[in-house]
Design an enzyme around this catalytic site. Structure first.
Site, mmCIF file in Angstrom:
data_model
loop_
_atom_site.group_PDB
_atom_site.id
_atom_site.type_symbol
_atom_site.label_atom_id
_atom_site.label_comp_id
_atom_site.label_asym_id
_atom_site.label_seq_id
_atom_site.Cartn_x
_atom_site.Cartn_y
_atom_site.Cartn_z
ATOM 1 N N TRP A 113 -12.633 4.019 -10.478
ATOM 2 C CA TRP A 113 -14.208 2.639 -10.426
ATOM 3 C C TRP A 113 -14.387 2.749 -11.799
ATOM 4 C CZ3 TRP A 113 -12.767 -1.068 -8.085
ATOM 5 C CH2 TRP A 113 -12.392 -1.239 -7.003
ATOM 6 N N ASP A 202 -23.514 2.623 -10.982
ATOM 7 C CA ASP A 202 -22.584 1.267 -9.814
ATOM 8 C C ASP A 202 -22.928 2.734 -8.619
ATOM 9 O OD1 ASP A 202 -20.641 0.927 -7.644
ATOM 10 O OD2 ASP A 202 -18.870 1.100 -9.112
ATOM 11 N N LYS A 227 -18.771 -1.052 2.440
ATOM 12 C CA LYS A 227 -19.322 0.322 2.524
ATOM 13 C C LYS A 227 -19.397 0.912 3.836
ATOM 14 C CE LYS A 227 -16.701 0.439 -1.255
ATOM 15 N NZ LYS A 227 -15.149 0.310 -1.181
#
Lengths: 399, 399
Positions: A113, A202, A227
């Site tokens: 990511w 992030d 999540k």
């Protein structure tokens, strides 16, 4: 069908009690006689709810008044672009006369990511991307994301427009340690001193799973909700107020124009309702956060999540001794959220997955780019569910 | 609280039966034992559902194979930017050597939303914005959005990068006529001939309320879902395939970089799952579209919506004769979706709203920028509910 145990990496499990409450809210939100998917985002009822959600995040994460909490859409991938555009606009206003090639964006690359985020910064242009650390260079085979680099491996730039990291890498299962004395912690002590740090984190897959280290020093923290706290379609931002810049003024000085839905200041000036927000995902996230507060907040989950992960890594260790499992990530760098390992031997991985599914445990397959097994342990996964998979793993290595 | 009658302009009413089905799906999607807010967007079950949603739109609107149907986030406001960026990238690839000031974006401005879209195009730069028609110039007071201009009022450019219009203006209650012989229809016959039209239509508040005239001639049609078909947080795009351009190649030729979540080609290449889509809003929209097909599709709703609007405009007419109501929009240009009028006389508007609320009819206040009354008649508003408000209006003008 009875509810299964969902170890998916996101979208992922949510608490049963919240889903039942949300189901009722679909037909009647808060006694209005209007469902939550049908009510105006400018109604006084939803406005009050949104303020409560903000406050639930602010109090549990201890967000100081220097920072705004914002709600938007587009997920982490949308923020790959938005943080670059907003932070480059800020840098342009601070240093109007620098050439593009003299503006730098520092990226710490520890997994798929953060790598994608750096790739997007390169796509957008307007600055040079500098990789401040690349975990692959320090991995077992110089190409895997299997570690958080030790502090001696970082090289930050002098005055970057942003310094970017991803706290938890969902695909690769590596996570910065929250313990500042750990070699796998984020190297805060190496960051440029003086002034306001352009630090961007992030937190998509660890948001609300535990406190955020040095939160107040961050320029931007962002997280897709899907999540730990809610359905896909909601992105939460924590932005330090000096980063709510006038992007149009920056554009007049030569910065790239920023699409209006990505301009942090516009979002903040409108209390996150410049355009219609994703009301229903916000609602479910709010219910999750309310329940979380009742249970004891991020401190409660930090303890719970540690216990869950410890149990699972212990089971992997037992399998390693038997030569059946192999942890993918170096000890110390392992994620509490996404636990990744290989099942060794011909066809044993498929057998492992099939056996788990037969016991009602779903979504254990690793990300398609890396294979293997991934068991995600987000907040809504209970300790009992972890006990169940651990029991299965212990049974598996005996047979 | 029993369900009220919701005349809100968006987010807005959804069918009770769909909400009940969605409530069950929150705990168990399609017999998976996993709720729809928890399931992976790459699971085979959701992949199949998404394909069904696409097909429900394609068949009901008769979308030809020349066009892709895409799902994204960010609403109509996000598309104000995305269409400009993608269509300017396309224009750059077609005409690499034109100067920015020689690229033109044509906007038809018939209300607050098309005006905002044109404003965003000006913000983004990279081309000159040309207003092809401005309805205010042809209004009763030269400043109101109270009409769709007649065809003699348009002036299109020779080779614009886009030609933009908004089919139904939610705030102002004006809508293009679907009848090509009407003076308030879109002037297709005036558009530049030859080649592929760069025609862009914002259909947010009329999408799926009736067929789309000349759909195949459009480059892009987009719609936020939160009016006729679903919750906020989902945007649907219908894009002609020549408009799925390589934005990075265009950027190398000097076009603005396009944030990755806004690049139509990336969205299309990934079947709308380049990043996690808004799974839950897509699910509810899918349930609405399934029910719609069973009822008879857009043809069914076109008839129903005409009857509903006729009844309401007739009641306004009766009030006008008594000097109590005043329609805001010129006859012929009136929206079937958002019906706007004033209640004349001191305090009568507040009395009208209070009386309606006492009868369980909610969200009748006009948009804050224009005031007055707005009654929205999206697909989920039933004819019986319209009969109820009409009965109340007739009663109101008698007292």
């Amino acid at each position: 069908m009875p509810r299964v145990i969902n170890f998916g990496a996101g979208p992922s499990a949510l608490p049963d009690s919240v889903l039942q409450e949300a189901a009722a809210g679909l037909l009647d939100f808060n006694g209005t006689g209007i469902g939550i998917a049908e009510i105006s985002h400018r109604s006084k009822e939803f406005t009050a709810f949104l303020a409560e959600v903000e406050s639930l995040i602010r109090t549990q994460l201890d967000v100081p008044p220097t920072h705004s909490i914002l709600f938007t859409q587009g997920g982490g991938t949308g923020q790959f672009s938005a943080v670059v555009l907003n932070m480059l606009a800020r840098h342009r206003l601070l240093h109007p006369n620098l050439a593009d090639e003299d503006r730098v964006l520092d990226y710490v690359v520890t997994g798929s990511w953060s790598k994608k985020a750096a790739d997007e910064a390169r796509r957008l242009g307007g600055a040079r991307v500098h990789v401040a650390a690349d975990a692959r260079l320090h991995s077992k085979d110089t190409k895997s994301f299997d570690n958080i680099p030790t502090h001696d491996k970082y090289k930050f730039s002098l005055d970057p427009a942003l310094i970017y990291y991803c706290e938890n890498e969902t695909v690769d299962g590596v996570e910065f340690s929250a313990d500042p004395s750990s070699a796998a912690s984020f190297p805060f002590e190496l960051l440029p001193e003086g002034g306001l740090l352009p630090l961007v984190g992030d937190y998509s897959s660890s948001f609300m799973s535990r406190p955020i280290p040095r939160l107040a020093d961050h320029a931007v923290i962002y997280a897709g909700a899907q999540k730990n706290i809610g359905p896909a379609g909601l992105t939460i931002l924590i932005v330090r107020k000096d980063c709510l810049v006038d992007v149009d003024a920056a554009a007049k000085l030569g910065a790239a124009a920023v699409p209006i839905t990505m301009a942090y200041k516009t979002l903040s000036d409108s209390s996150s309702v410049h355009n219609t927000p994703s009301v229903l995902p916000i609602y479910i996230a709010g219910l999750v956060l309310r329940r979380m507060k009742e249970l004891g907040g991020v401190q409660y989950y930090e303890q719970l999540n540690k216990r869950k992960a410890d149990k699972l890594y212990t089971a992997i260790g037992a399998g390693e001794e038997k030569g059946i499992f192999k942890a993918k990530v170096r000890e110390g760098s392992r994620s509490l959220m996404n636990v990744v390992f290989d099942v060794l031997g011909d066809d044993l991985e498929a057998k492992f997955i099939a056996g788990a599914e037969a016991k009602g445990m779903k979504a254990l397959k690793g990300h398609r780019s890396v294979g293997g097994i991934r068991i995600s342990l987000y907040n809504a996964v209970t300790e009992e569910q972890v006990d169940a998979v651990v029991a299965y793993m212990n049974e598996f290595i005996q047979t």
